[in-house]
Design a protein around this motif. Structure first.
Motif, short mmCIF file in Angstrom:
data_model
loop_
_atom_site.label_atom_id
_atom_site.label_comp_id
_atom_site.label_asym_id
_atom_site.label_seq_id
_atom_site.Cartn_x
_atom_site.Cartn_y
_atom_site.Cartn_z
N ASN A 40 0.65 -1.01 -0.07
CA ASN A 40 -0.01 -0.22 0.05
C ASN A 40 0.92 1.22 0.07
N CYS A 41 1.22 2.02 -1.29
CA CYS A 41 2.27 2.74 -1.19
C CYS A 41 1.47 4.22 -0.67
N ALA A 42 0.21 4.27 -0.71
CA ALA A 42 -0.66 5.66 -0.06
C ALA A 42 0.19 6.63 -0.51
N ALA A 43 0.25 7.18 -1.93
CA ALA A 43 1.28 7.97 -2.31
C ALA A 43 0.74 9.62 -2.06
N HIS A 44 -0.75 9.50 -1.89
CA HIS A 44 -1.20 10.75 -1.52
C HIS A 44 -0.72 11.52 -0.26
N GLU A 45 -0.37 10.35 0.93
CA GLU A 45 0.26 10.78 2.19
C GLU A 45 1.81 11.12 1.84
N LEU A 46 2.42 10.84 0.74
CA LEU A 46 4.05 10.97 0.55
C LEU A 46 3.99 12.45 -0.14
N MET A 47 3.04 13.25 -0.69
CA MET A 47 3.22 14.35 -1.59
C MET A 47 3.63 15.46 -0.77
N ASP A 48 4.72 16.08 -0.91
CA ASP A 48 5.21 17.41 -0.44
C ASP A 48 4.69 18.41 -1.26
N TYR A 49 3.76 19.14 -1.25
CA TYR A 49 3.24 20.34 -2.22
C TYR A 49 4.13 21.24 -2.00
N SER A 50 4.95 21.59 -1.09
CA SER A 50 5.60 22.71 -1.16
C SER A 50 7.17 22.74 -2.08
N ARG A 51 7.35 21.26 -2.36
CA ARG A 51 8.33 21.04 -3.26
C ARG A 51 7.91 20.25 -4.70
N GLY A 52 6.47 19.85 -4.69
CA GLY A 52 5.83 19.32 -5.85
C GLY A 52 6.76 17.88 -5.94
N LYS A 53 7.06 17.20 -4.99
CA LYS A 53 7.72 15.88 -5.05
C LYS A 53 7.10 15.02 -3.96
N TYR A 54 7.32 13.82 -4.45
CA TYR A 54 6.94 12.88 -3.00
C TYR A 54 8.17 12.50 -2.18
N GLU A 55 7.72 12.72 -1.06
CA GLU A 55 8.88 12.36 0.03
C GLU A 55 8.84 10.75 0.39
N VAL A 56 9.56 9.94 -0.33
CA VAL A 56 9.50 8.31 -0.08
C VAL A 56 10.17 7.89 1.41
N MET A 57 11.18 8.91 1.74
CA MET A 57 11.94 8.88 3.07
C MET A 57 12.08 10.21 3.41
N MET A 58 12.26 10.28 4.77
CA MET A 58 12.74 11.52 5.25
C MET A 58 14.15 12.25 4.70
N GLY A 59 13.76 13.41 3.89
CA GLY A 59 14.81 14.12 3.40
C GLY A 59 14.94 13.49 1.87
N THR A 60 14.26 12.31 1.36
CA THR A 60 14.51 11.91 0.17
C THR A 60 13.18 12.23 -0.80
N HIS A 61 13.39 13.06 -1.63
CA HIS A 61 12.49 13.69 -2.58
C HIS A 61 12.45 13.14 -3.74
N LYS A 62 11.42 12.41 -4.57
CA LYS A 62 11.47 12.05 -6.04
C LYS A 62 10.25 12.74 -6.70
N ASN A 63 10.46 13.20 -8.03
CA ASN A 63 9.58 13.46 -8.83
C ASN A 63 8.87 12.42 -9.56
N ALA A 64 7.94 12.53 -10.41
CA ALA A 64 6.84 11.63 -10.84
C ALA A 64 7.76 10.51 -11.69
N ALA A 65 8.63 11.00 -12.49
CA ALA A 65 9.44 10.14 -13.40
C ALA A 65 10.25 9.18 -12.52
N GLU A 66 10.88 9.85 -11.52
CA GLU A 66 11.95 9.17 -10.51
C GLU A 66 10.95 8.04 -9.70
N MET A 67 9.80 8.36 -9.39
CA MET A 67 8.85 7.29 -8.47
C MET A 67 8.52 6.03 -9.51
N VAL A 68 8.31 6.38 -10.87
CA VAL A 68 8.15 5.07 -11.93
C VAL A 68 9.35 4.31 -12.08
#
Length: 560
Positions: free
Chosen positions: A333-361
């Protein structure tokens, strides 16, 4: 005086003869004499009390079928001690009202463990209003609407509930329009304000050159869609529909899952993993894997890499003699809606680790390649990221299920639109909550079957010990069930019910795996697989799909 008395006597005699004739015809039509003779012959050696009991059973078969006489709504507490709705059904049986069953429905409210006190208080007030309104609907109007109806006629009951709900929706709409018109007439129109000029761009320092990162700006993130509105009190509809279905099953001496299955089919109810050393503090200075149990029954742990929780599971399975991909499969259960950092426009998959959409794929593709025992990704992106859903489906749709959970619309909206492929996915999670009736569940599962999508029956966060949803999942014939971790009574009760149903089906000889894999490709995924095989040059054959087993879901780990 005598003539008058004689006339009355003749009239009374004729009435008695007429009643006797009607009784004789009734007994002849229902073959009562033969039944009584057979009954007396079969109970010759029984005690008088037994004979009377058999006579009562015989006559009870000639009685009027049970009908609903009262529906009662109550305030109760769920597994977290939060307010929810209970519904009881009373039926008239042999001229006496009798309490047949009760059900408890889970609310749609999400549970947040770290909310601010004011938010918790506001949601508590909203929950109280929702449950209180539902109780009022049940006790005032719904009980009148259903009085006299046969609980076996589920379709008719659900239609009455739908009509009642549609009227409530219309009333709510008219009320809001009236409040808006009154507000517009009383509030003066403010004069337009002149917006301040935009701030000037930051001055560039002397000698500073604009780099490549400044020129290549990423596509702005799509803001989240507004929350789908839920009419206050709507849980009364789903609760009453479920209670009537359970009542019909009890009166027919059938398990609930059998009645649901008959309703759906329009029938009347009668590799061994290598052990990794040092995963749990074996190496000096390594971070201990510790954590706490969430309200969903999931162990939230600290981790250094995305792979670490999965490696931990591999090590546990190796110690237990289980083979990942054969004895155990995983659904994340990735629950990506809870990982989105809207200030950066990226997903925070770990604390301090942000990835954009292409990197998430790329991250998901790499994860599935490393761990082929993962057969499903739930909510890998937010529902607003439609392009990313297309990308992940095209990249992994032939290797695992891409499931829309929170990213999916409510069942009522899905049935209204008739489109279950937005966002693009292999299947969706359905839940019984709010105004969802038994007929709605049948309709949505028929729709997923026709589209060759899989349906996963899931529980909501505010659960109770009512195990009816397990019967619903079995009766509807969904592929998987999502119950949460084996922790707390409200979930363990459902797992125990699942085991009980399995035993019943084994004894009846109706349980058996079909000659198909647990992961079967749909037509679109098959085309994607053929395309991959056509362009593959050095890659070997695609891995064989896993054998049929029950998958285990891994909830998203907490951020560290």
């Amino acid at each position: 005086m005598g003539e008058e008395g004689g006339g009355r006597s003749c009239g009374t005699t004729r009435e008695l003869q007429k009643l006797k004739q009607q009784a004789l015809e009734y007994y002849r039509e229902n073959d009562v004499p033969r039944r009584l003779e057979e009954l007396l012959n079969s109970t010759f050696y029984l005690q008088p009390a037994d004979v009377y009991g058999h006579l009562a059973n015989c006559f009870s078969k000639l009685a009027k079928p049970p009908t609903i006489c009262k529906v009662v709504g109550k305030n109760v507490l769920d597994g977290l001690g939060l307010l929810t709705l209970q519904v009881e059904i009373f039926c008239t049986i042999q001229n006496f009202p009798k309490n047949i069953c009760s059900v408890v429905i889970a609310t749609h409210f999400e549970v947040h463990e770290n909310d601010l006190p004011e938010l918790v208080e506001a949601e508590g007030a909203e929950r109280l209003e929702a449950v209180s309104t539902a109780v009022r609907w049940v006790n005032e109007t719904i009980t009148k609407e259903l009085r006299g109806m046969a609980p076996s006629n589920q379709a008719e009951v659900d239609q009455v509930l739908r009509t009642f709900f549609e009227n409530k929706v219309q009333e709510d709409k008219e009320r809001k329009e009236l409040e808006k018109s009154l507000g517009d007439s009383t509030v003066p129109t403010p004069s337009p304000l002149i917006s301040p000029p935009p701030p000037p761009p930051p001055a560039k320092k002397n000698g500073q050159r604009q780099g490549k990162k400044d020129t290549l700006t990423e596509k702005p993130i799509v803001p989240p869609d507004p929350v789908e509105p839920v009419l206050c009190g709507s849980m009364a509809i789903g609760a009453v529909s479920l209670a009537v279905a359970k009542t019909s099953a009890i009166l027919g001496n059938n398990p609930l899952y059998l009645n649901i299955s008959l309703l759906k089919h329009h029938q009347p109810p009668p590799l061994k993993a290598e052990t990794k050393k040092g995963l749990n503090g074996g190496k000096r200075g390594q971070q201990q894997i510790t954590g706490k149990m969430s309200h969903l029954g999931c162990l939230t742990i600290n981790y250094d890499t995305i792979e670490q929780p999965l490696l931990l599971i591999q090590g546990i399975c190796a110690n237990l003699g289980l083979e990942m991909g054969t004895d155990l499969h995983l659904a994340i259960n990735c629950a990506a809606h809870e990982l989105m950092d809207y200030s950066r426009g990226k997903y925070e998959v770990m604390m301090g680790t942000h990835k954009n959409a292409a990197e998430m794929v790329d991250l998901y593709v790499d994860l599935i390649n490393k761990f082929p025992s993962i057969i499903a990704l739930i909510d890998p992106f937010r529902k607003e990221d439609s392009e990313q859903w297309d990308s992940i489906y095209n990249a992994l749709g032939s290797k695992c299920y891409i499931i829309a959970g929170t990213a999916s619309k409510s069942i009522s909206k899905l049935l209204e639109d008739g489109n279950i492929s937005n966002p693009k996915s292999s299947g969706l999670i359905i839940k019984h909550t709010n105004q969802t009736t038994m007929s709605d569940l049948v309709e949505i599962t028929n729709l997923t079957d026709s589209k060759k999508h899989i349906a996963i029956f899931g529980s909501t966060e505010g659960e109770s010990c009512d195990d009816s949803l397990v019967d619903l999942a079995v009766g509807l014939g969904v592929r998987f069930i999502k119950l949460g971790g084996l922790s707390r009574g409200e979930r363990v009760t459902k797992y125990n019910r699942l085991f009980t149903i399995e035993e019943e089906l084994v004894q009846n000889g109706t349980l058996g795996f079909k000659e198909e894999h647990i992961f079967s490709l749909n037509e679109e995924a098959e085309k994607a697989t053929e395309a991959l095989e056509a362009v593959a040059t050095t890659a070997g054959e695609l891995p064989e799909p896993p054998e049929p087993i029950f998958p285990t879901e891994v909830e998203e780990p907490a951020k560290t």
